[in-house]
Design a protein around this motif. Structure first.
Motif, PDB file in Angstrom:
ATOM      1  N   LYS A 109      45.106  13.860  22.761  1.00  0.00           N
ATOM      2  CA  LYS A 109      44.267  13.746  21.561  1.00  0.00           C
ATOM      3  C   LYS A 109      45.006  14.331  20.363  1.00  0.00           C
ATOM      4  CE  LYS A 109      39.556  13.808  23.473  1.00  0.00           C
ATOM      5  NZ  LYS A 109      38.352  14.649  23.719  1.00  0.00           N
ATOM      6  N   ALA A 110      45.587  15.516  20.559  1.00  0.00           N
ATOM      7  CA  ALA A 110      46.296  16.178  19.455  1.00  0.00           C
ATOM      8  C   ALA A 110      47.472  15.328  18.978  1.00  0.00           C
ATOM      9  CB  ALA A 110      46.772  17.565  19.891  1.00  0.00           C
ATOM     10  N   ALA A 111      48.043  14.531  19.877  1.00  0.00           N
ATOM     11  CA  ALA A 111      49.168  13.664  19.499  1.00  0.00           C
ATOM     12  C   ALA A 111      48.685  12.397  18.805  1.00  0.00           C
ATOM     13  CB  ALA A 111      49.984  13.303  20.739  1.00  0.00           C
ATOM     14  N   GLY A 112      47.356  12.241  18.690  1.00  0.00           N
ATOM     15  CA  GLY A 112      46.810  11.100  17.951  1.00  0.00           C
ATOM     16  C   GLY A 112      46.604   9.841  18.769  1.00  0.00           C
ATOM     17  N   THR A 113      46.739   9.929  20.107  1.00  0.00           N
ATOM     18  CA  THR A 113      46.536   8.733  20.926  1.00  0.00           C
ATOM     19  C   THR A 113      45.050   8.368  20.970  1.00  0.00           C
ATOM     20  OG1 THR A 113      46.205   9.908  22.998  1.00  0.00           O
ATOM     21  CG2 THR A 113      48.481   9.357  22.413  1.00  0.00           C
ATOM     22  N   VAL A 114      44.782   7.131  21.307  1.00  0.00           N
ATOM     23  CA  VAL A 114      43.421   6.602  21.316  1.00  0.00           C
ATOM     24  C   VAL A 114      43.076   6.200  22.749  1.00  0.00           C
ATOM     25  CG1 VAL A 114      41.962   4.725  20.478  1.00  0.00           C
ATOM     26  CG2 VAL A 114      43.688   5.749  18.962  1.00  0.00           C
ATOM     27  N   SER A 115      42.183   6.967  23.398  1.00  0.00           N
ATOM     28  CA  SER A 115      41.813   6.615  24.772  1.00  0.00           C
ATOM     29  C   SER A 115      40.739   5.528  24.757  1.00  0.00           C
ATOM     30  CB  SER A 115      41.313   7.835  25.533  1.00  0.00           C
ATOM     31  OG  SER A 115      40.757   7.417  26.767  1.00  0.00           O
ATOM     32  N   LEU A 116      40.991   4.446  25.497  1.00  0.00           N
ATOM     33  CA  LEU A 116      40.014   3.364  25.563  1.00  0.00           C
ATOM     34  C   LEU A 116      39.015   3.569  26.704  1.00  0.00           C
ATOM     35  CD1 LEU A 116      42.106   0.143  24.853  1.00  0.00           C
ATOM     36  CD2 LEU A 116      41.241   1.859  23.283  1.00  0.00           C
ATOM     37  N   GLY A 117      39.323   4.486  27.596  1.00  0.00           N
ATOM     38  CA  GLY A 117      38.378   4.726  28.672  1.00  0.00           C
ATOM     39  C   GLY A 117      39.016   5.341  29.899  1.00  0.00           C
ATOM     40  N   LYS A 118      38.222   5.342  30.988  1.00  0.00           N
ATOM     41  CA  LYS A 118      38.589   6.016  32.223  1.00  0.00           C
ATOM     42  C   LYS A 118      38.791   4.965  33.313  1.00  0.00           C
ATOM     43  CE  LYS A 118      38.360   9.963  32.174  1.00  0.00           C
ATOM     44  NZ  LYS A 118      37.275  10.919  32.414  1.00  0.00           N
ATOM     45  N   THR A 119      39.909   5.086  34.019  1.00  0.00           N
ATOM     46  CA  THR A 119      40.249   4.025  34.966  1.00  0.00           C
ATOM     47  C   THR A 119      39.800   4.334  36.397  1.00  0.00           C
ATOM     48  OG1 THR A 119      42.455   4.964  35.211  1.00  0.00           O
ATOM     49  CG2 THR A 119      42.195   3.167  33.630  1.00  0.00           C
ATOM     50  N   ASN A 120      39.561   3.267  37.118  1.00  0.00           N
ATOM     51  CA  ASN A 120      39.098   3.304  38.496  1.00  0.00           C
ATOM     52  C   ASN A 120      40.171   3.916  39.407  1.00  0.00           C
ATOM     53  OD1 ASN A 120      37.534   2.802  40.759  1.00  0.00           O
ATOM     54  ND2 ASN A 120      37.182   0.638  40.271  1.00  0.00           N
ATOM     55  N   MET A 121      39.753   4.412  40.529  1.00  0.00           N
ATOM     56  CA  MET A 121      40.661   5.136  41.427  1.00  0.00           C
ATOM     57  C   MET A 121      40.030   5.268  42.804  1.00  0.00           C
ATOM     58  SD  MET A 121      39.952   8.969  39.902  1.00  0.00           S
ATOM     59  CE  MET A 121      40.530   9.841  41.356  1.00  0.00           C
ATOM     60  N   ASP A 122      40.862   5.542  43.799  1.00  0.00           N
ATOM     61  CA  ASP A 122      40.310   5.888  45.104  1.00  0.00           C
ATOM     62  C   ASP A 122      39.507   7.173  44.959  1.00  0.00           C
ATOM     63  OD1 ASP A 122      41.166   4.078  47.315  1.00  0.00           O
ATOM     64  OD2 ASP A 122      43.163   4.521  46.520  1.00  0.00           O
ATOM     65  N   GLU A 123      38.418   7.274  45.732  1.00  0.00           N
ATOM     66  CA  GLU A 123      37.530   8.430  45.613  1.00  0.00           C
ATOM     67  C   GLU A 123      38.295   9.740  45.800  1.00  0.00           C
ATOM     68  OE1 GLU A 123      34.247   8.551  48.382  1.00  0.00           O
ATOM     69  OE2 GLU A 123      33.343  10.271  47.343  1.00  0.00           O
ATOM     70  N   PHE A 124      38.192  10.612  44.805  1.00  0.00           N
ATOM     71  CA  PHE A 124      38.894  11.907  44.811  1.00  0.00           C
ATOM     72  C   PHE A 124      40.397  11.750  45.075  1.00  0.00           C
ATOM     73  CE2 PHE A 124      34.553  13.580  45.230  1.00  0.00           C
ATOM     74  CZ  PHE A 124      34.586  14.521  44.215  1.00  0.00           C
ATOM     75  N   ALA A 125      40.927  10.590  44.689  1.00  0.00           N
ATOM     76  CA  ALA A 125      42.369  10.285  44.796  1.00  0.00           C
ATOM     77  C   ALA A 125      42.848  10.154  46.242  1.00  0.00           C
ATOM     78  CB  ALA A 125      43.218  11.298  44.041  1.00  0.00           C
ATOM     79  N   MET A 126      41.884   9.934  47.158  1.00  0.00           N
ATOM     80  CA  MET A 126      42.241   9.828  48.571  1.00  0.00           C
ATOM     81  C   MET A 126      42.299   8.366  48.982  1.00  0.00           C
ATOM     82  SD  MET A 126      39.918  12.873  50.075  1.00  0.00           S
ATOM     83  CE  MET A 126      39.848  14.464  49.255  1.00  0.00           C
ATOM     84  N   GLY A 127      43.493   7.788  48.883  1.00  0.00           N
ATOM     85  CA  GLY A 127      43.640   6.404  49.296  1.00  0.00           C
ATOM     86  C   GLY A 127      44.898   5.800  48.738  1.00  0.00           C
ATOM     87  N   SER A 128      45.286   4.655  49.304  1.00  0.00           N
ATOM     88  CA  SER A 128      46.520   3.979  48.900  1.00  0.00           C
ATOM     89  C   SER A 128      46.233   2.542  48.487  1.00  0.00           C
ATOM     90  CB  SER A 128      47.515   3.979  50.067  1.00  0.00           C
ATOM     91  OG  SER A 128      47.611   5.263  50.625  1.00  0.00           O
ATOM     92  N   SER A 129      44.961   2.209  48.233  1.00  0.00           N
ATOM     93  CA  SER A 129      44.620   0.815  47.940  1.00  0.00           C
ATOM     94  C   SER A 129      43.550   0.666  46.875  1.00  0.00           C
ATOM     95  CB  SER A 129      44.132   0.135  49.214  1.00  0.00           C
ATOM     96  OG  SER A 129      42.866   0.658  49.582  1.00  0.00           O
TER      97      SER A 129
END
Lengths: 486, 95
Positions: A109-129
């Motif tokens: 944020k401090a660098a001025g970037t613009v976040s468009l949102g939050k991306t999908n992921m394996d639950e709690f990062a547990m997964g490879s697919s």
């Protein structure tokens, strides 16, 4: 504009070819049209994005723009963002609006970037697919029947599909590099401790590391410049200066010593992947590098050691989800134990429960020495393999994954899914950095070349990756994402 | 080391996860295969090897014992399922 690199977008903003607001609106429209098919976003934060874009345009007008001012990107839904749902791909946190920003979010944020949102992921990062997400699987933009990889599958798919030029991911056992490989983008896992973990929801704390996923090594260098650095709020972040990671990008590779771990080219390696990696190595030879075979003798023990250490740490980290202070709570609890047990049974998905149970079992009385202590001893041997190899060579190269992206629903057995991470997992145990760069295709699915360096060798890795991208155009290939096929 | 059905139930209880007998049988299967894979570690001689807990062998840093955070109780309790007068509410523990 949607298929340009972050570096090109930054130049276009500087040149006044487009405003951040226009670009943000353009990409939000693209997400709206294409992401119904891909499912790469959990939350799209259009209002906040347009506000941040306006602010970036104003800063630019005042002559206060930095390299990343006004550049759109996305954040894996594991990074806490104040006032925005931060789900970590779990029903447990479906109602969790983060009350603070992760350090890397604050920095972006401090660098001025613009976040468009939050991306999908394996639950709690547990997964490879990306199939373990509460929000459903993500599809691979190169082939809608294929997984995008995981756990940072949403970030990888969003970048590959031209929904954002870059995204942040996290990597505990390959979760940046493998989806980057499967989706044909560039993804860097920094050295453990290089990037603050504060506000990054914990899975396995001695392995987790955040990093950039983008269209080129140069883009990753610009992002790492912003997110790297010591943080007093993360006691495992390293107090060490941050160099300008773009400075050495153009250094010639003549004299570079490349090691090919023979264990990374064994049984189970897909022929198409093997061929693409072989071609990539030839490119390096033509750039003046020398290549030799090396050995990482404890490679076969990396997955077993990981599946003791990571679940053990997870079982401890995830004990915070108790249905009391935040997150899911069951209806009508009879008593406190019932509240804990049902809230957790309802809130966690199957893979998360599996790992919590494994971790709880291996840490329980009578099993600790046989599992946890043993795995930590093996971890030292695995790290030593890498340190020995880096006495002989500058970087190691091999495939990021044994196969290209597999079909959605193809990996039904947890253990065979775990074995997919054979080339990435040891890197997290050793704490060294690794990058995956696009290196061709096996059929219509991308292949990633993994490049590994010793601790804090990010500058070198980015240089080696960038030079490959000056000599090849694999990173410029884009999947056909038309509104018609979505 | 073979996994007993009772050990699955014990782990579920320790982890505070409600598990039916049926679920436990299903997890018993999966966990058994994972532990079988993990058991490969036993083949390796690790006599005299020090366990590695942190990849850079870092130790915990100390800082001065000073207050560095403001009180933000209300702010942080906004995401709690049930609070009253600044306290988290749970079912009665002591009758």
């Amino acid at each position: 504009m949607h298929d340009r690199t972050l570096t090109e977008i930054s130049q276009a903003l500087d040149a006044g070819e487009i405003s951040s607001r226009e670009l943000t609106q353009d990409l939000l429209g693209r997400i709206d049209r294409l992401d119904g098919t891909l499912n790469s976003f959990v939350s799209v934060t259009a209002d906040q994005a347009l506000e941040a874009a306006e602010a970036a345009d104003q800063a630019r007008a005042r002559g206060e723009a930095g390299r990343l001012t006004g550049v759109p990107l996305a954040l894996k839904d594991i990074f806490c963002t104040q006032g925005v749902k931060t789900s970590c791909g779990s029903k447990m946190l479906d109602n969790f609006v983060a009350p603070y920003d992760a350090t890397v979010v604050e920095k972006l944020k401090a660098a001025g970037t613009v976040s468009l949102g939050k991306t999908n992921m394996d639950e709690f990062a547990m997964g490879s697919s990306n199939e373990s997400s509460f929000y459903g699987p993500v599809k691979n933009p190169w082939d809608l029947d294929a997984v995008p990889g995981g756990s940072s599958g949403g970030s990888a798919a969003a970048v590959a599909a031209g929904l954002v030029p870059a995204a942040l991911g996290t990597d505990t056992g390959g979760s940046i590099r493998q989806p980057a490989a499967f989706c044909g983008i560039t993804g860097l896992k920094p050295t453990y401790g290089r990037v603050s973990r504060y506000g990054m929801i914990a899975y396995a704390s001695s392995l987790d590391q955040g990093g950039p996923m983008a269209r080129s090594a140069e883009d990753c260098a610009h992002l790492l410049n912003v997110i790297a650095g010591h943080d007093v709020r993360d006691s495992t972040s390293v107090a060490r200066g941050v160099p300008d990671y773009t400075e050495e990008l153009s250094a010639p590779l003549s004299g570079l010593k490349i090691g090919l771990p023979k264990e990374y080219f064994g049984d189970g390696l897909d022929a198409g992947v093997n061929q693409a990696i072989g071609e990539a190595i030839k490119v390096y030879e033509s750039l003046g590098a020398s290549v030799r075979e090396v050995s990482l003798p404890h490679t076969a023990y990396a997955i077993p050691a990981y599946y003791v250490i990571a679940p053990a740490e997870a079982s401890s980290n995830l004990s915070r989800y108790d249905g009391v202070r935040f997150g899911h709570r069951c209806d009508n609890p009879e008593d406190l134990i019932d509240l804990y047990k049902r809230s957790r049974a309802e809130g966690f998905g199957e893979e998360v429960k599996r790992r919590i149970l494994i971790g709880t079992h291996t840490l329980s009385e009578g099993f600790f020495d046989a599992y946890y202590k043993k795995a930590q001893q093996v971890r030292r041997l695995i790290r030593q393999d890498f340190l020995d190899a880096f006495e002989e060579v500058d970087v190691l190269m091999g495939p990021a994954a044994p196969t290209p992206a597999f079909d959605l629903g193809a990996q039904k057995d947890p253990v065979s899914m775990y074995l997919q991470d054979i080339y990435t997992i040891a890197v997290n145990l050793a704490g060294i950095p690794g990058i995956s760069v696009p290196a061709g295709f096996a059929g219509k699915r991308p292949v990633g070349l993994q490049i590994l360096g010793t601790h804090f060798a990010e500058t070198r890795l980015l240089n080696v990756a960038h030079q490959f991208q000056q000599a090849t155009d694999w990173h410029l290939k884009r999947p056909e994402m038309t509104e018609e096929n979505s | 080391m073979a996994l007993e059905h009772a050990e699955v139930l014990r782990a579920a209880h320790l982890a505070r996860i409600d598990l039916s007998e049926n679920d436990a049988a299903h997890y018993h299967d999966d966990l058994g295969r994972i532990l079988e894979m993990v058991d490969q570690l036993q083949a390796l001689d690790t006599e005299g090897v020090a366990p590695l807990a942190h990849p850079l062998d870092a130790t915990q840093r100390l800082r001065a014992d000073e207050v560095t955070e403001n009180d933000q109780r209300e702010h942080f309790q906004r995401c709690a399922p049930q609070v009253e007068n600044g306290l988290y509410l749970v079912p009665r523990v002591v009758e």
